[in-house]
Design a protein around this motif. Structure first.
Motif, PDB file in Angstrom:
ATOM      1  N   VAL A 160      28.466  34.411  41.098  1.00 46.48           N
ATOM      2  CA  VAL A 160      29.008  33.768  42.300  1.00 46.48           C
ATOM      3  C   VAL A 160      28.248  32.465  42.516  1.00 46.48           C
ATOM      4  CG1 VAL A 160      27.470  35.122  43.805  1.00 46.48           C
ATOM      5  CG2 VAL A 160      29.502  34.034  44.770  1.00 46.48           C
TER       6      VAL A 160
ATOM      7  N   ASN B 139      32.360  28.997  48.560  1.00 50.30           N
ATOM      8  CA  ASN B 139      31.987  30.379  48.870  1.00 50.30           C
ATOM      9  C   ASN B 139      30.585  30.506  49.456  1.00 50.30           C
ATOM     10  OD1 ASN B 139      34.365  31.636  48.202  1.00 50.30           O
ATOM     11  ND2 ASN B 139      33.755  32.149  46.112  1.00 50.30           N
TER      12      ASN B 139
ATOM     13  N   THR C 235      31.167  38.779  48.794  1.00 54.66           N
ATOM     14  CA  THR C 235      31.281  39.172  47.390  1.00 54.66           C
ATOM     15  C   THR C 235      30.186  40.151  47.008  1.00 54.66           C
ATOM     16  OG1 THR C 235      32.307  37.061  46.789  1.00 54.66           O
ATOM     17  CG2 THR C 235      31.284  38.325  45.016  1.00 54.66           C
TER      18      THR C 235
ATOM     19  N   VAL D 283      33.608  39.961  37.363  1.00 52.15           N
ATOM     20  CA  VAL D 283      33.876  39.555  38.745  1.00 52.15           C
ATOM     21  C   VAL D 283      33.228  38.187  38.934  1.00 52.15           C
ATOM     22  CG1 VAL D 283      33.574  40.118  41.188  1.00 52.15           C
ATOM     23  CG2 VAL D 283      33.849  41.963  39.500  1.00 52.15           C
TER      24      VAL D 283
ATOM     25  N   ASP E 279      33.645  33.777  40.481  1.00 54.66           N
ATOM     26  CA  ASP E 279      34.364  32.634  41.027  1.00 54.66           C
ATOM     27  C   ASP E 279      34.239  31.426  40.096  1.00 54.66           C
ATOM     28  OD1 ASP E 279      31.736  31.833  41.456  1.00 54.66           O
ATOM     29  OD2 ASP E 279      31.873  31.788  43.638  1.00 54.66           O
TER      30      ASP E 279
ATOM     31  N   THR F  88      37.055  35.920  42.500  1.00 56.96           N
ATOM     32  CA  THR F  88      36.711  35.982  43.921  1.00 56.96           C
ATOM     33  C   THR F  88      36.966  34.629  44.588  1.00 56.96           C
ATOM     34  OG1 THR F  88      34.395  35.566  43.322  1.00 56.96           O
ATOM     35  CG2 THR F  88      35.045  37.848  43.670  1.00 56.96           C
TER      36      THR F  88
ATOM     37  N   THR G 143      37.388  36.978  48.701  1.00 58.57           N
ATOM     38  CA  THR G 143      36.047  37.501  48.961  1.00 58.57           C
ATOM     39  C   THR G 143      36.098  38.695  49.915  1.00 58.57           C
ATOM     40  OG1 THR G 143      35.744  35.858  50.719  1.00 58.57           O
ATOM     41  CG2 THR G 143      34.905  35.299  48.528  1.00 58.57           C
TER      42      THR G 143
ATOM     43  N   LEU H 134      37.987  43.765  46.530  1.00 56.65           N
ATOM     44  CA  LEU H 134      37.151  43.782  45.322  1.00 56.65           C
ATOM     45  C   LEU H 134      36.895  45.218  44.884  1.00 56.65           C
ATOM     46  CD1 LEU H 134      33.962  41.566  44.779  1.00 56.65           C
ATOM     47  CD2 LEU H 134      34.186  43.854  43.834  1.00 56.65           C
TER      48      LEU H 134
END
Length: 386
Positions: A211, A216, A224, A286, A288, A306, A326, A331
């Protein structure tokens, strides 16, 4: 005096971040093998040390390294320093073309400086769009602005080409090449370099997460991490690996958020071959990150993005990748579903066949009006290790 058509044309390749290093490496190697070109690789210093690290597994190193001075950490400060440094570089080395990659501040600054000097700008990985200037920020705007000044657009997919055509870019200046990250992945895997760290437990399901997107920061990162914490607790037999970003604040936030979760591991950024090895071993990604969307799709790993939108829709094929934003509950539910269904066999990559760098060299030759290639020989330059 103008160079003749038989004189090798100098191509300046700019990179300032690890993804830029990885994605330009296959192109650099092809150009080094082509006697029609000379290559100069410049590390702009946007992420100090990361370009050298990214190029090393491919037997390359930057010939020039800039050192932008940063105090506030603002985008304006970075852009100003990069434009000044790159412009100075262009005054000492007048290349036939400047190659920039992707959507970074380095790409925008380098393209702008070259345009101001009337040096043709080649945009590698052109045409990606979300059509939302806030997502990703500021990358969406960087790409759109580069499209106005680039002389050659190397689009990774047909969808990217269509985006450019829709913005009024001449079709004759666009070449669909595939994405050079596929070339890089193939190379590392074929040479046996893409090995997962030895602490990966191959008997357990593996979830790899990152992430870092600017949009974000704050709530998105926290949400997240909360979703990953729930997933770890719902699947105690799974191994959750969070690979942190170099930004110390982000690293501290995810480390704190996953503290006390027995089956979650937080690790600093891994060397790129190890990161590819980790992704190959994963049952779920997972992220971004834009680059990880491409890598996961190419390796056939189920993917949860995400973010609320993506400029890489090709990664979101049914059953393989999906946007979850998010929202921790989304998720969790999507993660459980993908872990239960497992991986399927890889059937090609939506981002190309691993020959993007070859097509890019052909396109560059056309732009610079160099003669057809006849002789292939390996040339050692300062951009090559050894």
């Amino acid at each position: 005096m103008c160079a003749s058509s038989s004189t090798p044309r100098e191509v300046l390749i700019l990179a300032g971040t690890r993804p830029e290093g990885v994605k330009t490496a296959p192109l650099i190697r092809r150009l080094l093998d082509d006697p029609r070109f000379t290559v100069r690789v410049a590390d702009t210093g946007q992420q100090p040390g990361r370009v050298t690290e990214a190029l090393a597994p491919f037997g390359l190193r930057p010939e020039v390294s800039l050192r932008p001075q940063r105090r506030s950490g603002s985008l304006a400060e970075l852009a100003a320093a990069l434009i000044t440094g790159i412009d100075e570089l262009l005054t000492h080395h007048r290349p036939a073309a400047v190659v920039v990659q992707g959507d970074t501040t380095t790409a925008l600054a380098g393209g702008t400086a070259a345009f101001w000097r009337h040096v043709p700008v080649v945009h590698l990985e052109a045409g990606l769009r979300t059509n939302d200037l806030d997502r990703p920020f500021p990358e969406e705007a960087n790409r759109a602005m580069l499209a106005r000044i680039a002389a050659l657009h190397l689009a990774p997919t047909r969808a990217a080409r269509a985006n450019l055509i829709g913005e009024g870019i001449r079709s004759s200046s666009i070449v669909v090449t595939g994405n050079t990250v596929v070339d890089a992945l193939h190379d590392l895997i074929e040479r046996g370099m893409a090995q997962a760290p030895d602490w990966v437990d191959t008997t357990r399901k593996l979830v790899v997460a990152t992430v870092h997107r600017r949009e974000n920061w704050g709530h998105g990162v926290a949400a997240t991490v909360d979703g990953l914490r729930r997933l770890a607790r719902a699947c105690p037999d799974a191994q959750i690996v969070m690979v942190t970003h170099p930004n110390p604040q982000l690293s501290a936030e995810v480390t704190t958020g996953l503290a006390g979760v027995a089956n979650a591991r937080v690790t600093p950024p891994l060397p790129y071959p190890q990161m590819v090895g980790l992704l190959r071993a994963a049952d779920l990604v997972v992220t971004d990150s834009g680059g990880l969307q491409e890598e996961a799709a190419t390796l056939g790993v189920p993917l949860l993005v995400t973010r609320d939108t993506t400029e890489r829709p090709e990664a979101l094929t049914p059953g393989r990748g999906e946007l979850v934003g998010t929202d921790p509950e989304l998720l969790l539910s999507a993660g459980l579903r993908h872990l239960a269904s497992g991986r399927t066999a890889v059937v090609g990559s939506p981002f190309g066949d691993g020959r993007a760098s070859d097509r890019s060299v052909v396109a560059l030759a056309g732009l610079l009006n160099v003669p057809a290639r006849r002789v292939v020989q390996r040339r050692r330059t300062a951009a090559t290790i050894g």
